[in-house]
Write a protein that holds these residues in place. Structure first.
Motif, short mmCIF file in Angstrom:
data_model
loop_
_atom_site.label_atom_id
_atom_site.label_comp_id
_atom_site.label_asym_id
_atom_site.label_seq_id
_atom_site.Cartn_x
_atom_site.Cartn_y
_atom_site.Cartn_z
N ASP A 102 -1.99 2.75 -0.89
CA ASP A 102 -2.76 3.31 -1.99
C ASP A 102 -3.25 2.15 -2.85
O ASP A 102 -2.46 1.31 -3.27
N CYS A 103 -4.55 2.13 -3.10
CA CYS A 103 -5.14 1.01 -3.85
C CYS A 103 -4.52 0.84 -5.22
O CYS A 103 -4.40 -0.28 -5.73
N ARG A 104 -4.09 1.93 -5.86
CA ARG A 104 -3.49 1.82 -7.20
C ARG A 104 -2.29 0.89 -7.19
O ARG A 104 -2.10 0.09 -8.11
N PHE A 105 -1.47 0.99 -6.15
CA PHE A 105 -0.26 0.17 -6.09
C PHE A 105 -0.62 -1.29 -5.84
O PHE A 105 0.02 -2.19 -6.38
N VAL A 106 -1.63 -1.52 -5.02
CA VAL A 106 -2.08 -2.90 -4.78
C VAL A 106 -2.52 -3.52 -6.10
O VAL A 106 -2.07 -4.61 -6.48
#
Length: 220
Positions: free
Chosen positions: A91-95
């Protein structure tokens, strides 16, 4: 010729068998030594303060304190520490939140060990390393930015302390236990809980727990 100074590493992951396997592989690398292991984020912060490692391999989803908060606290104490995040979250948010916390690398947990070794080499050179899968997530997110914006998640809505309190609530800790863990009064914990509920518009422990799991603040 002077012998190369070993790279001193802490492994932070709540699965012992994963840490043991990673330690074995890392210590086969030249001039690399694992100096400590942590099973949760708070233990990682304490170990890093005591051992002053060169690098921390940090699981993002851990009990007590997640890897993003732990990264922030470690780097606040010692900005020269390199942190490479490992996560099951595609998930891009975690990156992005991991990088905002100061980590220099992000890999998904299904990556090959050679990718982690490459990440360690790159971050030591002052570069940011994203695994191909993580890069794909970031690029896709960028390309979709013209779509309606998503509602901000926990990392945008809550303060660092509120996220800590929310994680501990979701893990079933009582008000007294949270107060003892964080070194604050029970009254302050209750104030944080009310603020969290108000900001998130969630008014039961069950709702807060589901939210914390969905946002990756605590392992499912």
């Amino acid at each position: 010729m002077a012998q190369e100074k070993p790279l001193r590493i802490i492994l932070a992951d709540d699965h012992q068998i994963f840490r043991e396997g990673l330690r074995t592989l890392l210590e086969k690398q030249p001039a690399t030594r694992v100096v400590g292991e942590a099973a949760d984020g708070r233990e990682a912060v304490r170990l890093a303060a005591r051992l002053q490692p060169d690098l921390v391999v940090m699981d993002i989803s851990m009990p007590v304190m997640n890897g993003i908060e732990a990264s922030r606290q470690i780097l606040a104490d010692n900005p020269d520490t390199f942190i490479v995040g490992l996560s099951m979250h595609a998930d891009c948010r975690f990156v992005l939140e991991t990088l905002k916390a100061g980590a220099r690398g992000y890999l998904l947990k299904d990556s090959a060990f050679e990718e982690l070794a490459a990440a360690i080499r790159e971050v030591r050179l002052g570069r940011i390393y994203l695994s191909p899968a993580a890069t794909d997530l970031v690029v896709r997110d960028f390309l979709q930015r013209e779509q309606p914006a998503r509602a901000p998640g926990a990392f945008g809505l809550l303060s660092s302390r509120e996220r800590e309190v929310l994680q501990l609530i979701a893990e079933g800790r009582s008000t007294k236990e949270i107060a003892a863990d964080l070194g604050i009064s029970a009254k302050t914990v209750e104030t944080h809980r009310k603020q969290i509920m108000h900001k998130l518009k969630l008014f039961s422990i069950a709702e807060l727990t589901k939210y914390a799991i969905r946002e990756g603040l605590t392992p499912p």
